[in-house]
Design a protein around this motif. Sequence first.
Motif, mmCIF file in Angstrom:
data_model
loop_
_atom_site.group_PDB
_atom_site.id
_atom_site.type_symbol
_atom_site.label_atom_id
_atom_site.label_comp_id
_atom_site.label_asym_id
_atom_site.label_seq_id
_atom_site.Cartn_x
_atom_site.Cartn_y
_atom_site.Cartn_z
ATOM 1 N N PHE A 1 -68.804 -92.628 -38.860
ATOM 2 C CA PHE A 1 -67.734 -91.909 -38.172
ATOM 3 C C PHE A 1 -68.267 -90.716 -37.384
ATOM 4 O O PHE A 1 -67.681 -90.351 -36.368
ATOM 5 N N GLN A 2 -69.364 -90.127 -37.832
ATOM 6 C CA GLN A 2 -69.947 -89.053 -37.016
ATOM 7 C C GLN A 2 -70.446 -89.619 -35.685
ATOM 8 O O GLN A 2 -70.248 -89.018 -34.627
ATOM 9 N N LEU B 1 -69.297 -92.369 -34.185
ATOM 10 C CA LEU B 1 -68.134 -92.747 -33.374
ATOM 11 C C LEU B 1 -67.455 -91.508 -32.782
ATOM 12 O O LEU B 1 -67.075 -91.498 -31.613
ATOM 13 N N PHE B 2 -67.326 -90.460 -33.617
ATOM 14 C CA PHE B 2 -66.645 -89.246 -33.158
ATOM 15 C C PHE B 2 -67.353 -88.671 -31.939
ATOM 16 O O PHE B 2 -66.736 -88.438 -30.896
ATOM 17 N N PHE B 3 -68.662 -88.457 -32.055
ATOM 18 C CA PHE B 3 -69.356 -87.811 -30.944
ATOM 19 C C PHE B 3 -69.510 -88.748 -29.740
ATOM 20 O O PHE B 3 -69.529 -88.292 -28.599
ATOM 21 N N TYR C 1 -67.216 -90.865 -28.751
ATOM 22 C CA TYR C 1 -65.928 -90.792 -28.048
ATOM 23 C C TYR C 1 -65.727 -89.419 -27.392
ATOM 24 O O TYR C 1 -65.171 -89.323 -26.299
ATOM 25 N N VAL C 2 -66.181 -88.352 -28.059
ATOM 26 C CA VAL C 2 -66.090 -87.024 -27.438
ATOM 27 C C VAL C 2 -66.973 -87.011 -26.181
ATOM 28 O O VAL C 2 -66.582 -86.471 -25.140
#
Lengths: 253, 258
Positions: free
Chosen positions: B34-35, B37-39, B41-42
């Motif tokens: 998830f880290q 995926l999070f970054f 997408y950011v």
Amino acid sequence: MRLLAVGWWLQLKVRSRSRFDGLLGVLWPLFFSTTVFLMFRAGTQSAALLSAAVGASVMGVWSATSTAAGGALQQERRQGTLELLVAAPRPFPLLILPVTLAMATVGAYSMVATLLWGRFVFGIGVTIHNPIAFLAAVVVTVVAIGVLGFLIAVCSVRYRASWALGNALEMPVWLICGFLVPLSALPAWVRPISWLLAPTWGMSAIRAAAEGRTAWLDLAACLGLAALYAAAGTVLAGRLVDSARTHATLALT
Amino acid sequence: MRVFFRGGLTSYRALFTWLSPWILIPTFLIGPVFQILFFAYVGRTAGVGSDAFFLIGNAVQYAALPCLFAMGHTISGERSSGTLPLLMASPARRIPLFLGRALPVLINGYGVALFSLVAGALLLGVRLPPATLAPLALVVAVATFGCTGLGLVTAALALYVRETAVLTNIAFGVLLIFAGVNVPLAAMPGWMVAVAEWLPLTHGIAAARQVAAGAGWADVRSDLVAEAGLGLLYVAIGLAMLAFFERESRRRSTLDTY
């Protein structure tokens, strides 16, 4: 109501005592907001920096709640006070809810810190067009996040390892609740999950109030979901406490 | 050798107080994915970097989680179990004792980074050419070693401070910002780049990105040497600090206070 208020104030004081925790509470949101500000400044969409600053400020509220809520009852268990809480003559959920509300309140600091960090270090001036709606949106979002934390916390009455659940949920909620990434940028199947999470509506309300749009519908959805979480958490807490008593696992650390 | 292997394995099994392996799943498998995926997408939202950039940066950086937390916990866990004075009173030689604890942690961190790379690549649709996989795995191993060295420093500080989790969280956050994980070094102010040059992972991540893009050994040799050299430097500093804080905690009778 008095029990909630006294419990919230007591927990707020307990959680403000540790200088180590305070240091991490100050720094942790700044690590992520700094990374995000640098990314947006280096990118081609620097116009989105204002919106990112608002989103980054709410990330810390969720971080403070999700990770701490997962370990809240485990901490009571280690201190030997969990049995006392369960055996207290007051409803168990009313003793746990103030704990997670206090965590979310501590996390609210990070909103202020992130906005000030953005303003003075990165020169991002966030203009709030509707301050009253903004304040209402912040309060409702903090409460909703606290109640969501309550739902996580009650799981550890029965499952000792559920502290890991709180940690694991930190970034998924950041990602799918639209704090920094618009929901439209996520895969279509993710959006219904986002709509079931109160922080999505809280974030939307905060952003709408800051930009001068109407925030009240989003706020109503956020409050409604928080009420649902509270009801679900209450039912779950009763069942999990019964299960922990039946299996004699309440005090096992 | 027995202290190195048996001691290290026993300490690792006591980590995180886990009795069943499922507890590792959210911490070591879900968290890093998830880290990434999070970054990623950011990054798409901010219009910076590519999915491959964030995949490699965050997958390698997540090796820091076991390397830092587990090493710090080797001391704080002994303290909370009441066994730290026994450990310190034992006649075992300190270097194999502590390096033995670092070995399973290093393997753990390496496994987390490799899993994150594979899972993140599949989820984001990043294609890593097959020819780059073996060199990439070697570069990740060197980066993980560098990070374990820093973990040894946090383990030493755990002899002096009580809140090792706070300490390691701060170290994790510093690496996240400074080591070029999500922001290219070229986009950082000069003083941040100067700090980054002396941190583990900075050179390892840079080398991993180059190798994934098809660069040869000659192109990444300087980064690899720097990463391995920093790892050795941090190991030496960590062992020296462990010896110093052990003496200090005996002198000040603070070994078992928390």
